[in-house]
Design an enzyme around this catalytic site. Structure first.
Site, PDB file in Angstrom:
ATOM      1  N   GLU A 162       0.725  -1.249  -0.155  1.00  0.00           N
ATOM      2  CA  GLU A 162       0.119  -0.012  -0.038  1.00  0.00           C
ATOM      3  C   GLU A 162       0.813   1.221   0.116  1.00  0.00           C
ATOM      4  O   GLU A 162       0.610   2.436   0.633  1.00  0.00           O
ATOM      5  CB  GLU A 162      -1.047   0.061   1.084  1.00  0.00           C
ATOM      6  CG  GLU A 162      -2.086  -1.220   1.274  1.00  0.00           C
ATOM      7  CD  GLU A 162      -3.122  -1.152   2.210  1.00  0.00           C
ATOM      8  OE1 GLU A 162      -3.185   0.050   2.856  1.00  0.00           O
ATOM      9  OE2 GLU A 162      -4.114  -1.750   2.245  1.00  0.00           O
ATOM     10  N   GLU A 267      -5.406  -9.300   1.278  1.00  0.00           N
ATOM     11  CA  GLU A 267      -6.121  -9.016   2.526  1.00  0.00           C
ATOM     12  C   GLU A 267      -7.752  -9.026   2.072  1.00  0.00           C
ATOM     13  O   GLU A 267      -7.958  -8.420   1.081  1.00  0.00           O
ATOM     14  CB  GLU A 267      -5.876  -7.748   3.270  1.00  0.00           C
ATOM     15  CG  GLU A 267      -4.463  -7.688   3.925  1.00  0.00           C
ATOM     16  CD  GLU A 267      -4.311  -6.276   4.571  1.00  0.00           C
ATOM     17  OE1 GLU A 267      -5.407  -5.370   4.681  1.00  0.00           O
ATOM     18  OE2 GLU A 267      -3.171  -6.075   5.078  1.00  0.00           O
TER      19      GLU A 267
END
Length: 474
Positions: A162, A267
């Site tokens: 990220e 995730e």
């Protein structure tokens, strides 16, 4: 007699080899593929970071894979849950992880390891990436590679997580992510005895998601900087009322249908509706989403963010949450015969050449000139870092759960042990349940005797045949 002893020695060597490890995995097109069976591996996984970021304490010689009893306790519960892969976010490259890695290997569980850490100098600075790309940083991430490349159940490395989370960071960071991937892949090529894939874990920010994937997967002058796989942290499916369309899974399928590399959820598991029912599991592994390679549920242990499948109590015992039960039930519904029969070469697409035409939003980075290797770093890549801690598998002898485990109803789960799987066998859903019912005895479900026998026969039958062949040759 000497020939007999020689034959027996060969048999012992075969036994040791057969009992040693799961098969390594490689990338072929859109799939992870078992290097021996050539079957596709679908990631059925859970993100694993007991203690959260606070569980990473290099100053105390501790990280999520450094304490044997914790790894054994959690590997037992993850094995029963039915997972074949864990993702571990923060590891100390100077620690010995042999016992924990070997426990997960014996359980048939692969590991995807993040090379970065949460402390200063351990990751790329998304605001000013050029300030963090230097020799000391590469020493750290190469140390992680050295530490884990010797374990056959190391499935891959995440080069970053990220780093791009909005348009501003999407303008300055992609070049540096590709530079880090290039350096990791070249280091692995020079110092590991096998190819280990390297990829990126992206935030599900739709304004930059497609461009992030397009930028990272394209081919650029054969410079080894492209991603080998692409992870997506996706929380769009929320609650039992969500659908394939409302969660925009159809959009993701359309986006990634022409991917040249494996794409999976690094995730997933929205917690806006509690307890989580995990209906998305059937969609993720269903016939509509075979373009994706599965996913990792966030996360095993209950932390402040409230995504846990299990509560780790202060005394080391574990209390399962209803989320664990619900996820296990969903995994048990999977059609594993269909999943395991998926053709890994059915979709093999060449990566497009890197060009600005791939980018849909011109505010995103369109410069594919990757930064040169940082000063002093070329020697590291060529000759290796000094005094690395190199991991290798060790024998797993302890199999009994070291701590009490309580089901979601509060009843203790009895008889928990780690099942040492035969060589080449990855773990998967077994159909068993873990949390005892309120009126049950609290005993753990026993594995199928037929299934257990067939596993033993499959591994030992070959050895017996080899043994008698050797005797015949005497």
């Amino acid at each position: 007699m000497r020939s007999l002893f020689h034959s027996l020695a060969l048999l012992v060597a075969l036994l040791a080899r057969v009992a040693s490890a799961v098969h390594t995995v490689e990338v072929q097109g859109q799939s992870f593929v078992d290097t021996v069976t050539k079957k596709r591996l679908m990631v059925i996984g859970v993100d694993y970071q007991p203690g959260g970021q606070a569980g990473y304490k290099p100053q105390e010689g501790r990280d999520p894979l450094s304490e044997v009893d914790i790894c054994l306790r959690d590997a037992i519960m993850l094995q029963r849950l039915g997972v074949n892969t864990i993702r571990v976010y923060n590891v100390d490259p100077t620690l010995n992880h042999d016992e924990c890695a070997s426990i997960f290997n014996a359980a048939g569980i692969y590991m995807i390891i993040d090379v970065n850490g949460p402390f200063s100098g351990e990751s790329i600075n998304r605001a000013e990436p050029w300030t963090s790309y230097h020799e000391d940083y590469l020493k750290r991430i190469f140390g992680v590679v050295e530490n884990f490349m010797g374990y056959p159940n190391t499935l891959g490395f995440f080069a970053a997580n990220e780093v791009m989370n909005d348009m501003d960071t999407g303008k300055v960071n992609p070049q540096y992510i590709r530079a880090v991937q290039r350096d990791l892949k070249n280091y692995i090529k020079n110092h590991a005895d096998r190819t280990i894939p390297v990829g990126y874990s992206a935030a599900d920010v739709r304004e930059i998601l497609q461009d992030t994937w397009a930028y990272l997967q394209c081919a650029h002058d054969d410079d080894q900087s492209s991603s080998d796989f692409f992870g997506l942290n996706s929380y769009s499916w929320c609650g039992g009322d969500a659908t394939f369309e409302s969660a925009q899974y159809d959009v993701l399928v359309d986006m990634f249908k022409n991917s040249s590399i494996p794409v999976f959820f690094s995730e997933y598991g929205c917690n806006e509706v509690k307890p989580r029912v995990f209906d998305e599991v059937q969609a993720l592994y269903g016939e509509q989403m075979t373009v994706l390679s599965g996913g990792l549920v966030y996360e095993y242990s209950q932390e402040e963010s409230d995504y846990g499948l299990a509560i780790i109590n202060d005394n080391g015992t574990v209390t399962l949450r209803v989320d664990y039960d619900n996820l296990q039930e969903q995994f048990n519904k999977l059609d594993m015969a269909r999943i395991e029969s998926l053709n890994p070469t059915a979709t093999s697409i060449d990566a497009p050449e890197c060009t600005s035409r791939l980018i849909t939003n011109q505010a995103f980075d369109t410069n594919f000139t990757i930064p040169d290797v940082c000063p002093g770093c070329a020697d590291l890549i060529e000759n290796g870092i000094d005094n690395p801690t190199r991991g290798q598998l060790v024998e797993v002898t302890a199999t009994e759960a070291p701590n009490a485990i309580y089901g979601s109803t509060g009843t203790e789960v009895e008889g928990l042990t780690l099942k040492l799987l035969p060589n080449d066998e990855a773990n998967g859903p077994s159909g068993e349940t873990t949390s005892p019912s309120g009126t049950g005895t609290g005993s753990a479900a026993e594995p199928s005797k037929t299934g257990a026998a067939s596993k033993i026969t499959g591994g030992w039958g070959l050895l017996v045949a080899v043994f008698f062949a050797l005797l015949t040759a005497l």
